[in-house]
Design a protein around this motif. Structure first.
Motif, PDB file in Angstrom:
ATOM      1  N   ASN A  53       0.714  -1.096  -0.069  1.00 26.76           N
ATOM      2  CA  ASN A  53      -0.011  -0.117   0.075  1.00 26.76           C
ATOM      3  C   ASN A  53       0.750   1.140  -0.076  1.00 26.76           C
ATOM      4  O   ASN A  53       0.404   2.242  -0.265  1.00 26.76           O
ATOM      5  CB  ASN A  53      -0.795   0.062   1.213  1.00 26.76           C
ATOM      6  N   ASP A  76      -0.459   6.979   1.476  1.00 28.34           N
ATOM      7  CA  ASP A  76      -1.601   7.727   1.376  1.00 28.34           C
ATOM      8  C   ASP A  76      -2.631   7.481   2.695  1.00 28.34           C
ATOM      9  O   ASP A  76      -3.193   6.562   3.125  1.00 28.34           O
ATOM     10  CB  ASP A  76      -2.808   7.339   0.280  1.00 28.34           C
ATOM     11  N   ILE A  77      -2.707   8.739   3.434  1.00 32.10           N
ATOM     12  CA  ILE A  77      -3.141   8.512   4.665  1.00 32.10           C
ATOM     13  C   ILE A  77      -4.574   9.495   4.583  1.00 32.10           C
ATOM     14  O   ILE A  77      -4.822  10.132   5.612  1.00 32.10           O
ATOM     15  CB  ILE A  77      -2.187   9.151   5.849  1.00 32.10           C
ATOM     16  N   THR A  78      -5.243   9.554   3.480  1.00 27.46           N
ATOM     17  CA  THR A  78      -6.499  10.396   3.366  1.00 27.46           C
ATOM     18  C   THR A  78      -7.654  10.128   4.445  1.00 27.46           C
ATOM     19  O   THR A  78      -8.186  10.810   4.941  1.00 27.46           O
ATOM     20  CB  THR A  78      -6.672  10.454   1.812  1.00 27.46           C
ATOM     21  N   GLU A  79      -7.704   8.821   4.197  1.00 28.95           N
ATOM     22  CA  GLU A  79      -8.821   8.078   4.930  1.00 28.95           C
ATOM     23  C   GLU A  79      -8.541   8.355   6.559  1.00 28.95           C
ATOM     24  O   GLU A  79      -9.291   8.716   7.137  1.00 28.95           O
ATOM     25  CB  GLU A  79      -8.930   6.698   4.734  1.00 28.95           C
ATOM     26  N   PRO A  80      -7.543   7.875   7.100  1.00 33.18           N
ATOM     27  CA  PRO A  80      -7.504   8.198   8.396  1.00 33.18           C
ATOM     28  C   PRO A  80      -7.496   9.576   8.708  1.00 33.18           C
ATOM     29  O   PRO A  80      -7.822   9.762  10.074  1.00 33.18           O
ATOM     30  CB  PRO A  80      -5.936   7.533   8.849  1.00 33.18           C
ATOM     31  N   GLU A  81      -6.958  10.612   8.233  1.00 32.76           N
ATOM     32  CA  GLU A  81      -6.828  11.843   8.314  1.00 32.76           C
ATOM     33  C   GLU A  81      -8.459  12.374   8.230  1.00 32.76           C
ATOM     34  O   GLU A  81      -8.874  13.110   9.221  1.00 32.76           O
ATOM     35  CB  GLU A  81      -6.173  12.728   7.214  1.00 32.76           C
ATOM     36  N   ASN A  82      -8.997  11.734   7.234  1.00 34.45           N
ATOM     37  CA  ASN A  82     -10.752  12.037   7.288  1.00 34.45           C
ATOM     38  C   ASN A  82     -11.381  11.739   8.569  1.00 34.45           C
ATOM     39  O   ASN A  82     -12.158  12.311   9.149  1.00 34.45           O
ATOM     40  CB  ASN A  82     -11.460  11.680   6.143  1.00 34.45           C
ATOM     41  N   ARG A  83     -11.094  10.536   8.839  1.00 31.53           N
ATOM     42  CA  ARG A  83     -11.461   9.944  10.159  1.00 31.53           C
ATOM     43  C   ARG A  83     -11.101  10.940  11.352  1.00 31.53           C
ATOM     44  O   ARG A  83     -11.980  11.079  12.280  1.00 31.53           O
ATOM     45  CB  ARG A  83     -10.877   8.510  10.508  1.00 31.53           C
ATOM     46  N   LYS A  84      -9.977  11.228  11.360  1.00 30.10           N
ATOM     47  CA  LYS A  84      -9.672  12.297  12.242  1.00 30.10           C
ATOM     48  C   LYS A  84     -10.374  13.712  12.393  1.00 30.10           C
ATOM     49  O   LYS A  84     -10.907  14.129  13.357  1.00 30.10           O
ATOM     50  CB  LYS A  84      -8.082  12.756  12.212  1.00 30.10           C
ATOM     51  N   GLN A 117      -6.316  15.697  -0.619  1.00 36.01           N
ATOM     52  CA  GLN A 117      -5.386  14.486  -0.224  1.00 36.01           C
ATOM     53  C   GLN A 117      -4.223  14.450   0.698  1.00 36.01           C
ATOM     54  O   GLN A 117      -3.482  15.488   0.549  1.00 36.01           O
ATOM     55  CB  GLN A 117      -5.109  13.615  -1.492  1.00 36.01           C
TER      56      GLN A 117
END
Length: 609
Positions: free
Chosen positions: A282, A377-385, A357
């Motif tokens: 990933n 790519d940490i877009t998803e965990p950043e969005n969760r944050k 992103q």
């Protein structure tokens, strides 16, 4: 990517093989001699030690025999003195007749006071001639350890005795036997075992010669094999090593050499495996040489670099490949850095944002000036944050409302002394309702947090669903009757599930509570198990009440979402009930769906058995 270089390893291996060949010739000549000398030396030392140990043991054993004999005599005399007045010296003379009847005729008996004065001796007539006996070895030993022995020449009789002494109250009873031929035979050590040991020594010597010759043949075969290795000749199958330890080692060397020929192919295969691993990783990984050449990369690395450079891949790679130190790399990425970066002598780490992103960016510089770039790519965990931050804001807002109300009521009571008692009780009651609402809100938030972050704390057990549902209906019976509501439970006869009691309770209790609060009076509620297989139970919860507008259905499971915020707060809702239901269903590996009916609402969900 270039092949792994093996030439240097091959040259090193050839050099080691030549060294083995030259040394094996000398080893073959001197091996047997060294082995024999070493064995003889070690076995000779070992034999001497064994002889000394056995000699000492045999000698002590013989001494114990004599001590045992004298101990018996001593015990008889002691018993005699105990049963007679041992302070009466005239009684000692009776020991002469006792000795003549029952003891060895050579036995010497001596009775000595604690101060060393001799009171009786059956071998000495004039006791006045005998000196102080308190310093005799056997007496000294008996004083501290109750018994003592010694072998020496008697000054009184000029005869060598084996003495044994034992203490009786304030007296010492000493018995002794002369060291004559009979006693020497008893004390003499048997030397047969020494002869036997030397016979074994010579037998082992012959066995050593045989073994060394056997190992010598193994060394000759090993030498032949090492020459073949050094010259690069094919290893013939007729080289079979002997079945011993050296042969096993030689066979292992043979296997290593045969495996050595396939090392390069295996390394290439491992390289391909590594490349395949990179292709499914990933992370985006790019490895550069010390001359800034891109050696290895995966597809994610190219994709992430494209996103960071707005499609200008070639220019961006050139920009990174020129980075020969950390400061250069910081300059190359400075336009993209979103948050503060961490930097040290050999690494750089930052969070980079491009086009909504987020990327976690690592740059590692190695000692040889080669470097590695890792992009994630940490877009998803950043969005969760970000979602968590929004939830925190909502929680803060929800907490402020009851706290502000309670604060207002209490402030009014504190600042007004003339408030009527009825008004005071009204304010206290309204404050109590807000406290209850606050307590329920905190409990709901705590439940959601535990499900999200610590669901392992929820233990599962075998539960009967119809029993659990009926308990909840019984708890809410007063509210149901006050709203003239009916609840039907269908198809739950002896239905068991392996689940968590508190979360299953939360599912049915929150759904019932919502119907009571929002469906309206005279509503009929139905809880039905409509399908079951080996893995799942499917359940429908429906009512024929006011229902939920279609435009709100997709958001009702969101935390703190309310259809009518004012009405929900008046009725004591926290906006978390359906969020808890959804998360509790997910905890039991199920899914939940909602749809509007012509009249009312229907929730359908599954629970893993």
């Amino acid at each position: 990517m270039q092949d792994y270089p093996l030439k240097r390893d091959q040259e090193w291996g050839t050099l080691m093989i030549h060294s083995t060949v030259s040394s094996s010739v000398n080893i073959n000549k001197v091996y047997s001699k060294k082995l024999i000398k070493s064995f003889f030396g070690l076995f000779f030392i070992f034999s001497i030690i064994i002889v000394l140990i056995l000699f000492h043991r045999e000698k002590n054993k013989n001494i114990e025999v004599v001590e045992g004999k004298l101990s018996i005599y001593n015990e008889v005399i002691t018993n005699y003195l105990i049963h007679n007045d041992n302070s009466d010296i005239t009684k000692y003379k009776e020991l002469d007749s006792l000795c003549e009847k029952y003891f060895d005729h050579d036995l010497r008996i001596t009775i000595i006071e604690e101060n060393g004065k001799v009171l009786y001796d059956n071998r000495v007539n004039d006791l006045l001639l005998m000196d102080d006996h308190s310093n005799r070895n056997e007496i000294l030993s008996a004083e501290f350890s109750s018994e003592g022995t010694d072998v020496r020449l008697s000054k009184s009789t000029d005869v060598e005795y084996f003495y044994y002494a034992k203490k009786l109250n304030n007296l010492y009873i000493r018995t002794a036997l002369p060291v004559n031929a009979d006693l020497k035979d008893i004390l003499r050590v048997d030397y047969v075992f020494i002869v036997f040991l030397f016979m074994i020594f010579f037998i082992m010597s012959f066995l050593l010669i045989y073994v060394s010759d056997h190992f010598g043949r193994s060394i000759k075969l090993l030498r032949k094999f090492s020459v073949a290795m050094a010259t690069g000749s094919d290893i013939s199958d007729d080289i079979e090593f002997t079945n011993n330890e050296l042969g096993e080692i030689s066979n292992q060397i043979k296997k290593v050499y045969l495996n050595f020929k396939s090392v390069q192919n295996k390394l290439n295969l491992e390289k391909e495996k590594f490349i395949q691993h990179l292709s499914i990783s990933n992370e985006g990984i790019g490895i550069f040489s010390n001359d800034s050449t891109l050696l290895l990369y995966n597809n994610n690395f190219i994709n992430f670099i494209n996103k960071l450079s707005d499609g200008k891949l070639e220019d961006n790679l050139k920009e990174y490949s020129r980075c020969i130190n950390i400061n250069d790399f910081v300059k190359a990425t400075n336009n993209y850095i979103h948050s503060e970066y961490k930097i040290n002598d050999n690494s750089f780490h930052s969070l980079i944002k491009r086009n909504d992103q987020y990327f976690d960016f690592h740059f590692l510089l190695f000692k040889d000036k080669s470097f590695e770039i890792i992009i994630n790519d940490i877009t998803e965990p950043e969005n969760r944050k970000l979602i968590k931050q929004q939830i925190s804001s909502n929680i803060s807002h929800e907490l402020k409302t009851p706290v502000a109300a309670i604060s207002g009521f209490l402030e009014t009571l504190l600042n007004n002394d003339n408030i009527q008692k009825e008004k005071i009780m009204e304010f206290i009651g309204r404050s109590y309702k807000q406290v209850k609402r606050l307590s329920i809100l905190i409990d709901d938030i705590s439940t959601l947090n535990r499900i999200d972050e610590a669901n392992k704390l929820y233990l599962k057990e075998k539960l009967r669903l119809d029993t659990l549902i009926n308990e909840i209906i019984s708890d809410l019976d007063m509210n149901l009757k006050s709203n003239n509501m009916e609840v039907s439970v269908i198809g739950f006869n002896s239905t068991y599930i392996n689940g968590n009691y508190h979360l299953l309770d939360a599912i049915f209790r929150n759904l019932l509570d919502n119907s009571i609060k929002y469906a309206g009076k005279d509503t009929k509620i139905k809880i039905e198990r409509y399908f079951e297989d080996n893995e799942f139970i499917s359940i429908k919860f429906s009512d024929n009440g006011k229902g939920i507008p279609e435009e709100h259905l997709h958001r009702i499971f969101e935390r703190f979402y309310r259809i009518d915020k004012g009405r929900s707060r008046v009725l004591g809702g926290t906006g978390l009930g359906l969020a808890i239901v959804k998360n509790a269903v997910h905890f039991h590996n199920g899914e939940i769906f909602v749809k509007s009916l012509n009249k009312g609402i229907e929730f359908s969900f599954s629970l893993k058995k």
